[in-house]
Design a protein around this motif. Sequence first.
Motif, PDB file in Angstrom:
ATOM      1  N   ALA A 112      42.185  36.499  36.659  1.00 45.78           N
ATOM      2  CA  ALA A 112      42.826  35.942  37.826  1.00 45.78           C
ATOM      3  C   ALA A 112      42.483  36.034  39.266  1.00 45.78           C
ATOM      4  O   ALA A 112      42.137  35.422  39.991  1.00 45.78           O
ATOM      5  N   PHE A 113      41.933  37.477  39.416  1.00 47.45           N
ATOM      6  CA  PHE A 113      41.227  38.011  40.724  1.00 47.45           C
ATOM      7  C   PHE A 113      39.856  37.083  40.764  1.00 47.45           C
ATOM      8  O   PHE A 113      39.420  36.844  41.870  1.00 47.45           O
ATOM      9  N   GLU A 114      39.136  36.892  39.854  1.00 49.16           N
ATOM     10  CA  GLU A 114      38.055  36.089  39.642  1.00 49.16           C
ATOM     11  C   GLU A 114      38.253  34.910  40.353  1.00 49.16           C
ATOM     12  O   GLU A 114      37.367  34.361  41.051  1.00 49.16           O
ATOM     13  N   MET A 115      39.347  34.044  39.605  1.00 48.64           N
ATOM     14  CA  MET A 115      39.692  32.835  40.005  1.00 48.64           C
ATOM     15  C   MET A 115      39.951  32.679  41.631  1.00 48.64           C
ATOM     16  O   MET A 115      39.800  31.801  42.288  1.00 48.64           O
ATOM     17  N   LEU A 116      40.697  33.839  41.854  1.00 52.71           N
ATOM     18  CA  LEU A 116      41.141  33.731  43.297  1.00 52.71           C
ATOM     19  C   LEU A 116      39.971  33.953  44.282  1.00 52.71           C
ATOM     20  O   LEU A 116      40.130  33.269  45.472  1.00 52.71           O
ATOM     21  N   GLN A 117      39.017  34.656  43.927  1.00 48.99           N
ATOM     22  CA  GLN A 117      37.960  34.726  44.634  1.00 48.99           C
ATOM     23  C   GLN A 117      37.218  33.314  44.933  1.00 48.99           C
ATOM     24  O   GLN A 117      36.918  33.046  45.921  1.00 48.99           O
ATOM     25  N   SER A 118      37.114  32.839  43.679  1.00 52.44           N
ATOM     26  CA  SER A 118      36.245  31.561  43.716  1.00 52.44           C
ATOM     27  C   SER A 118      37.108  30.349  44.356  1.00 52.44           C
ATOM     28  O   SER A 118      36.576  29.540  45.398  1.00 52.44           O
ATOM     29  N   LEU A 119      38.272  30.286  44.249  1.00 55.62           N
ATOM     30  CA  LEU A 119      39.258  29.370  44.888  1.00 55.62           C
ATOM     31  C   LEU A 119      39.300  29.612  46.382  1.00 55.62           C
ATOM     32  O   LEU A 119      39.133  28.519  47.051  1.00 55.62           O
ATOM     33  N   SER A 120      39.545  30.853  46.787  1.00 54.96           N
ATOM     34  CA  SER A 120      39.203  31.307  48.085  1.00 54.96           C
ATOM     35  C   SER A 120      37.996  30.753  48.822  1.00 54.96           C
ATOM     36  O   SER A 120      37.982  30.099  49.997  1.00 54.96           O
ATOM     37  N   GLY A 177      48.396  29.734  44.472  1.00 57.30           N
ATOM     38  CA  GLY A 177      49.762  30.015  44.418  1.00 57.30           C
ATOM     39  C   GLY A 177      50.014  30.036  42.955  1.00 57.30           C
ATOM     40  O   GLY A 177      50.892  30.830  42.453  1.00 57.30           O
ATOM     41  N   LEU A 178      49.739  29.140  42.104  1.00 58.53           N
ATOM     42  CA  LEU A 178      49.844  29.235  40.669  1.00 58.53           C
ATOM     43  C   LEU A 178      49.522  30.417  40.078  1.00 58.53           C
ATOM     44  O   LEU A 178      50.014  30.953  39.251  1.00 58.53           O
ATOM     45  N   LEU A 179      48.165  30.671  40.440  1.00 56.93           N
ATOM     46  CA  LEU A 179      47.588  32.050  39.909  1.00 56.93           C
ATOM     47  C   LEU A 179      48.435  33.396  40.344  1.00 56.93           C
ATOM     48  O   LEU A 179      48.801  34.151  39.173  1.00 56.93           O
ATOM     49  N   LEU A 180      49.019  33.365  41.435  1.00 59.03           N
ATOM     50  CA  LEU A 180      49.932  34.372  41.854  1.00 59.03           C
ATOM     51  C   LEU A 180      51.075  34.632  41.327  1.00 59.03           C
ATOM     52  O   LEU A 180      51.678  35.711  40.747  1.00 59.03           O
ATOM     53  N   THR A 181      51.763  33.384  40.861  1.00 56.07           N
ATOM     54  CA  THR A 181      52.898  32.992  40.256  1.00 56.07           C
ATOM     55  C   THR A 181      52.760  33.572  38.681  1.00 56.07           C
ATOM     56  O   THR A 181      53.575  34.458  38.378  1.00 56.07           O
ATOM     57  N   ALA A 182      51.578  33.402  38.129  1.00 53.88           N
ATOM     58  CA  ALA A 182      51.301  33.673  36.819  1.00 53.88           C
ATOM     59  C   ALA A 182      51.087  35.251  36.767  1.00 53.88           C
ATOM     60  O   ALA A 182      51.686  35.926  35.761  1.00 53.88           O
TER      61      ALA A 182
END
Length: 449
Positions: free
Chosen positions: A329-337, A354-359
């Motif tokens: 999830a944090f890897e995807m957050l880094q990539s999306l950011s 937002g969906l990642l944070l919700t999950a």
Amino acid sequence: MNKINNLEKIKGSNSYRKIAIATCFGTFLEWYDFLTFATLAVVFGPLFFPSSDPSTGLLASLATFGVGMVVRPVGAAIFGSMGDRIGRKPVFMMTIALMGLATVSVGFLPTYAQVGIWAPILLVSLRLLQGLSAGGEIGGGAVYLTEHAGSKYRGFKTSFLQLMGPLGILFSTLQIAFLRQCLSPEEFLSWGWRVPFWISFFLLIIAFYTRRSLEETPIFLGLSKTQQKTVHPLLSNFRDPQTRKHMFLLFFCISAGGAVLFFCVQVYTAIFLKTSVKLPAGLVDQLSIYATLALFPFTLFAGWLSDKVGRRPVVICGLLLGAVFTQPAFEMLQSLSGQYLEAPNTNSTIILIGLLLTALSLSLALVIGPQTALLAELFPAKTRNSAATLPHNLAAGWIGGLLPLVITWLNQQWGNDLAGLWYPTIFLACAALIALLYLPETRNADLRL
């Protein structure tokens, strides 16, 4: 006869609602006071720990936040034992007053530029008082509410208490976002950051007034009448093998697992998005608000589900989900950011974040939803307050509270913004395995025993 029974049910329902509101509001204030510091960690760095290296100032600020968490077990030992000896209610009044006064005082502290080294010394001292207070309140509040909740739908009725931590963060975040919008950066650094601490004074008055009318729990009153109270409850807990075992399970699986997820989801995500991937602070605050709002129904659902299928399977599912999902999830957050910073006008990227944070919020909810009931159900009535509060605060303080500091330090040691996240991932996997092997089912436990 039916009318009398109905009136008694309504009276009992109204009485519990009053108790729940007063307990929850006081716990909300404790969390609001305690976590406003975490929300302002990035601001406190240059104000109280000036350094030529911004990372060093951030580490010092996170360490000060961690100090308050480290002393929570001391507060739990002191106030938890008092709760078993003199009653749950008197301890409530002490902890809420101590937390409120310490927090309001933070709002009047001079900065390093004004008094030098005394500024961080005073800040750390007040943080210690906050930690002592939180140790008595958080855990003790769960016992108090659960002992009033009865046996029917106990998981759902007590899950509302778990919303107070996220609600405290939400209220704090909304305030800070509003202040940042209304004030210039210079005004916010000069005096705007103090406003959330000043507001604590008015919240303290409300909380103290509502708690003054609370009733002692019927279970503690029953112990007092039959003279079953223990003179040294904490020592009795460690002497009893069954209580010792349950204290360890509460510490490692339920409280530490919930604390790791809480600080990963509710605290560290905001720090990570602001400092590591450099998203705008206002956008991060908005995303944090949405994720917190999603946590509310998830937590209540988890409490309700634990009444239907049991506390054990719900907690284990949350731990497993956190172990499997946190790192990616944090890897995807880094990539999306990174994608957002290259193309700031793409709303789809923000929706995905937002969906990642919700999950992530879902994994947290599955652990904390049944947690309030579990804290009380695992232990015998005469030593319940001390048995529940010590391991719970030890886990929250030493495992959860130090998590942002440990992750940030590991990231710096490895030169990778994601390396430190293996720590919570491995911890959650171990907690899930131990819970699967040893955690008992408690939803039908008789709290009077």
